[in-house]
Design a protein around this motif. Structure first.
Motif, PDB file in Angstrom:
ATOM      1  N   GLY A 120      17.349  23.702  55.674  1.00  0.00           N
ATOM      2  CA  GLY A 120      17.744  24.968  54.632  1.00  0.00           C
ATOM      3  C   GLY A 120      16.793  26.384  55.205  1.00  0.00           C
ATOM      4  O   GLY A 120      17.495  27.286  55.003  1.00  0.00           O
ATOM      5  N   LYS A 121      15.700  25.649  55.567  1.00  0.00           N
ATOM      6  CA  LYS A 121      14.718  26.899  56.006  1.00  0.00           C
ATOM      7  C   LYS A 121      15.130  27.649  56.853  1.00  0.00           C
ATOM      8  O   LYS A 121      15.307  28.877  57.157  1.00  0.00           O
ATOM      9  N   ASP A 122      15.792  26.976  58.206  1.00  0.00           N
ATOM     10  CA  ASP A 122      16.259  27.670  59.353  1.00  0.00           C
ATOM     11  C   ASP A 122      17.502  28.386  59.019  1.00  0.00           C
ATOM     12  O   ASP A 122      17.866  29.465  59.417  1.00  0.00           O
ATOM     13  N   LEU A 123      18.494  27.885  58.071  1.00  0.00           N
ATOM     14  CA  LEU A 123      19.561  28.642  57.759  1.00  0.00           C
ATOM     15  C   LEU A 123      19.300  29.836  56.951  1.00  0.00           C
ATOM     16  O   LEU A 123      19.961  30.654  57.134  1.00  0.00           O
ATOM     17  N   ARG A 124      18.143  29.830  56.071  1.00  0.00           N
ATOM     18  CA  ARG A 124      17.985  31.026  55.372  1.00  0.00           C
ATOM     19  C   ARG A 124      17.311  32.219  56.537  1.00  0.00           C
ATOM     20  O   ARG A 124      17.713  33.391  56.339  1.00  0.00           O
ATOM     21  N   VAL A 125      16.598  31.639  57.477  1.00  0.00           N
ATOM     22  CA  VAL A 125      16.399  32.657  58.449  1.00  0.00           C
ATOM     23  C   VAL A 125      17.610  33.255  59.134  1.00  0.00           C
ATOM     24  O   VAL A 125      17.663  34.464  59.506  1.00  0.00           O
ATOM     25  N   LEU A 126      18.448  32.349  59.375  1.00  0.00           N
ATOM     26  CA  LEU A 126      19.425  32.637  60.238  1.00  0.00           C
ATOM     27  C   LEU A 126      20.601  33.689  59.417  1.00  0.00           C
ATOM     28  O   LEU A 126      20.904  34.758  59.906  1.00  0.00           O
ATOM     29  N   ILE A 127      20.388  33.345  57.967  1.00  0.00           N
ATOM     30  CA  ILE A 127      21.132  34.359  57.207  1.00  0.00           C
ATOM     31  C   ILE A 127      20.752  35.728  57.049  1.00  0.00           C
ATOM     32  O   ILE A 127      21.291  36.749  56.898  1.00  0.00           O
ATOM     33  N   ASN A 128      19.389  35.638  56.942  1.00  0.00           N
ATOM     34  CA  ASN A 128      18.494  37.072  57.140  1.00  0.00           C
ATOM     35  C   ASN A 128      18.876  37.797  58.203  1.00  0.00           C
ATOM     36  O   ASN A 128      19.155  39.119  58.381  1.00  0.00           O
ATOM     37  N   HIS A 129      18.831  37.314  59.531  1.00  0.00           N
ATOM     38  CA  HIS A 129      19.148  37.778  60.758  1.00  0.00           C
ATOM     39  C   HIS A 129      20.540  38.339  60.977  1.00  0.00           C
ATOM     40  O   HIS A 129      20.812  39.369  61.179  1.00  0.00           O
ATOM     41  N   ILE A 130      21.302  37.528  60.278  1.00  0.00           N
ATOM     42  CA  ILE A 130      23.123  38.008  60.590  1.00  0.00           C
ATOM     43  C   ILE A 130      23.418  38.768  59.488  1.00  0.00           C
ATOM     44  O   ILE A 130      24.019  39.908  59.625  1.00  0.00           O
ATOM     45  N   TYR A 131      23.092  38.451  58.194  1.00  0.00           N
ATOM     46  CA  TYR A 131      23.787  39.176  56.980  1.00  0.00           C
ATOM     47  C   TYR A 131      22.678  40.104  56.380  1.00  0.00           C
ATOM     48  O   TYR A 131      23.103  40.892  55.645  1.00  0.00           O
ATOM     49  N   GLY A 132      21.491  40.123  56.776  1.00  0.00           N
ATOM     50  CA  GLY A 132      20.646  40.774  56.191  1.00  0.00           C
ATOM     51  C   GLY A 132      20.085  40.519  55.078  1.00  0.00           C
ATOM     52  O   GLY A 132      19.774  41.376  53.845  1.00  0.00           O
ATOM     53  N   VAL A 133      20.224  39.521  54.468  1.00  0.00           N
ATOM     54  CA  VAL A 133      20.134  38.794  53.144  1.00  0.00           C
ATOM     55  C   VAL A 133      18.869  37.793  53.133  1.00  0.00           C
ATOM     56  O   VAL A 133      18.900  36.760  53.688  1.00  0.00           O
ATOM     57  N   ASN A 134      17.873  38.257  52.522  1.00  0.00           N
ATOM     58  CA  ASN A 134      16.633  37.481  52.724  1.00  0.00           C
ATOM     59  C   ASN A 134      16.628  36.541  51.285  1.00  0.00           C
ATOM     60  O   ASN A 134      15.903  36.753  50.268  1.00  0.00           O
ATOM     61  N   LEU A 135      17.083  35.386  51.583  1.00  0.00           N
ATOM     62  CA  LEU A 135      16.901  34.415  50.287  1.00  0.00           C
ATOM     63  C   LEU A 135      15.665  33.818  49.572  1.00  0.00           C
ATOM     64  O   LEU A 135      15.161  33.745  48.708  1.00  0.00           O
ATOM     65  N   ASP A 136      14.798  33.860  50.888  1.00  0.00           N
ATOM     66  CA  ASP A 136      13.449  33.318  50.282  1.00  0.00           C
ATOM     67  C   ASP A 136      12.680  34.593  49.709  1.00  0.00           C
ATOM     68  O   ASP A 136      12.222  34.315  48.652  1.00  0.00           O
ATOM     69  N   GLY A 137      12.948  35.719  50.181  1.00  0.00           N
ATOM     70  CA  GLY A 137      12.283  36.859  49.245  1.00  0.00           C
ATOM     71  C   GLY A 137      13.103  36.938  47.830  1.00  0.00           C
ATOM     72  O   GLY A 137      12.419  37.178  47.113  1.00  0.00           O
ATOM     73  N   ILE A 138      14.371  37.015  47.885  1.00  0.00           N
ATOM     74  CA  ILE A 138      15.028  36.954  46.624  1.00  0.00           C
ATOM     75  C   ILE A 138      14.665  35.916  45.764  1.00  0.00           C
ATOM     76  O   ILE A 138      14.325  36.159  44.511  1.00  0.00           O
ATOM     77  N   SER A 139      14.297  34.527  46.225  1.00  0.00           N
ATOM     78  CA  SER A 139      14.008  33.605  45.334  1.00  0.00           C
ATOM     79  C   SER A 139      12.553  33.646  44.536  1.00  0.00           C
ATOM     80  O   SER A 139      12.468  33.463  43.439  1.00  0.00           O
ATOM     81  N   SER A 140      11.537  34.565  45.528  1.00  0.00           N
ATOM     82  CA  SER A 140      10.271  34.894  44.753  1.00  0.00           C
ATOM     83  C   SER A 140      10.419  36.108  43.899  1.00  0.00           C
ATOM     84  O   SER A 140       9.041  36.313  43.384  1.00  0.00           O
ATOM     85  N   LEU A 141      11.473  36.553  43.521  1.00  0.00           N
ATOM     86  CA  LEU A 141      11.605  37.921  42.988  1.00  0.00           C
ATOM     87  C   LEU A 141      12.221  37.374  41.467  1.00  0.00           C
ATOM     88  O   LEU A 141      12.502  38.279  40.694  1.00  0.00           O
ATOM     89  N   GLU A 142      12.421  36.191  41.160  1.00  0.00           N
ATOM     90  CA  GLU A 142      13.193  35.792  40.053  1.00  0.00           C
ATOM     91  C   GLU A 142      12.824  36.452  38.688  1.00  0.00           C
ATOM     92  O   GLU A 142      13.477  36.753  37.656  1.00  0.00           O
ATOM     93  N   HIS A 143      11.373  36.604  38.483  1.00  0.00           N
ATOM     94  CA  HIS A 143      10.763  37.151  37.397  1.00  0.00           C
ATOM     95  C   HIS A 143       9.781  38.439  37.657  1.00  0.00           C
ATOM     96  O   HIS A 143       8.813  38.499  36.930  1.00  0.00           O
ATOM     97  N   ALA A 144      10.249  39.210  38.551  1.00  0.00           N
ATOM     98  CA  ALA A 144       9.382  40.279  39.008  1.00  0.00           C
ATOM     99  C   ALA A 144       9.796  41.575  38.487  1.00  0.00           C
ATOM    100  O   ALA A 144       9.144  42.588  38.323  1.00  0.00           O
ATOM    101  N   ARG A 145      10.829  41.643  37.208  1.00  0.00           N
ATOM    102  CA  ARG A 145      11.376  42.682  36.639  1.00  0.00           C
ATOM    103  C   ARG A 145      11.863  43.888  37.648  1.00  0.00           C
ATOM    104  O   ARG A 145      11.788  44.840  37.210  1.00  0.00           O
ATOM    105  N   LEU A 146      12.268  43.435  38.592  1.00  0.00           N
ATOM    106  CA  LEU A 146      12.970  44.104  39.567  1.00  0.00           C
ATOM    107  C   LEU A 146      14.362  43.895  39.840  1.00  0.00           C
ATOM    108  O   LEU A 146      14.631  42.952  40.191  1.00  0.00           O
TER     109      LEU A 146
END
Length: 246
Positions: A120-146
């Motif tokens: 899953g970790k490798d896939l998220r890195v790959l998704i970020n490289h290809i699609y420009g979607v940082n899933l790890d970063g998004i997950s950390s912002l769930e309650h950031a009020r942003l």
């Protein structure tokens, strides 16, 4: 939900552990879900999981050819795709062919080279490289009020968010503005002075028409992850200082 319930040791129809699942980080949900699919997980299964868990449609990004706009993907991705095309990993003669592939095909070809056994970790890195979607970063912002709107989709959103970050479909431009809720509770249409100072120092410019601060990558490519992270860090840091959670 049925799969996740079963993974937690309860009947797939029981809601006894649903509160546990709802409080899990989305990356953890993704990892646990993918683990139930077996040792080999193909691209279409990953993309379906991302849509169901994060609400982000990678297939749409690929179909409309939006998202990351770069002259070449990350070197590790390019080397693997060259090998997929039966080339030496350093042979750049068919890089144009690689960059003309759909993002889904790039992901699937890369995954195939690893026998569809990426974590899953490798896939998220790959998704970020290809699609420009940082899933790890998004997950950390769930309650950031942003709130984040990127590639024509809501990435993170809540009615109580205070700041909205919007990027263009190709991620070359980014805009930062107050939400309606921010205006409601502060009585001001302007961002906090401390955030304005941070954004201005990073090269953002104020646009009176949209009441937002915007930045355009001068080289015409997608804004690098480091700059995105710096921007989000400035916003989240300001919110934590200026509007500490109760």
């Amino acid at each position: 939900m049925k799969v996740l319930r079963a993974s937690l040791g309860v009947d797939k129809h029981s809601t006894a552990k649903d509160d546990v699942i709802s409080n899990m980080k989305k990356v953890d949900v993704m990892d646990k879900y993918l683990a139930t699919l077996g040792k080999k997980v193909k691209g279409n299964e990953v993309r379906k999981a991302v849509k169901e868990i994060f609400g982000i449609d990678l297939h749409l990004i690929s179909k409309e050819d939006i998202g990351t706009t770069v002259s070449a993907y990350d070197p590790a991705v390019m080397e693997t795709l060259r090998l997929y095309l039966k080339l030496d990993k350093n042979d750049t003669n068919r890089d144009t062919d690689i960059m003309n592939m759909s993002k889904n095909d790039v992901m699937d070809s890369y995954s195939k080279m690893y026998e569809h056994k990426l974590s899953g970790k490798d896939l998220r890195v790959l998704i970020n490289h290809i699609y420009g979607v940082n899933l790890d970063g998004i997950s950390s912002l769930e309650h950031a009020r942003l709130s984040i709107n990127s590639k024509g989709q809501w990435i993170v959103k809540s009615d109580l968010d205070l700041i909205i970050l919007t990027s263009s479909r190709d991620d070359v431009e980014v805009f930062v503005a107050p939400t309606d809720y921010y205006v409601e509770i502060t009585g001001s249409t302007y961002l906090p002075d401390s955030l304005i100072e941070k954004l201005s120092s990073m090269g953002f410019t104020y646009d009176k028409t949209t009441n937002s601060y915007y930045y355009v990558n001068p080289i015409g490519e997608s804004i690098p992850d480091a700059f995105k992270g710096q921007t989000i860090g400035a916003i989240v840091g300001t919110l934590a200082t200026e509007f500490p959670p109760n």
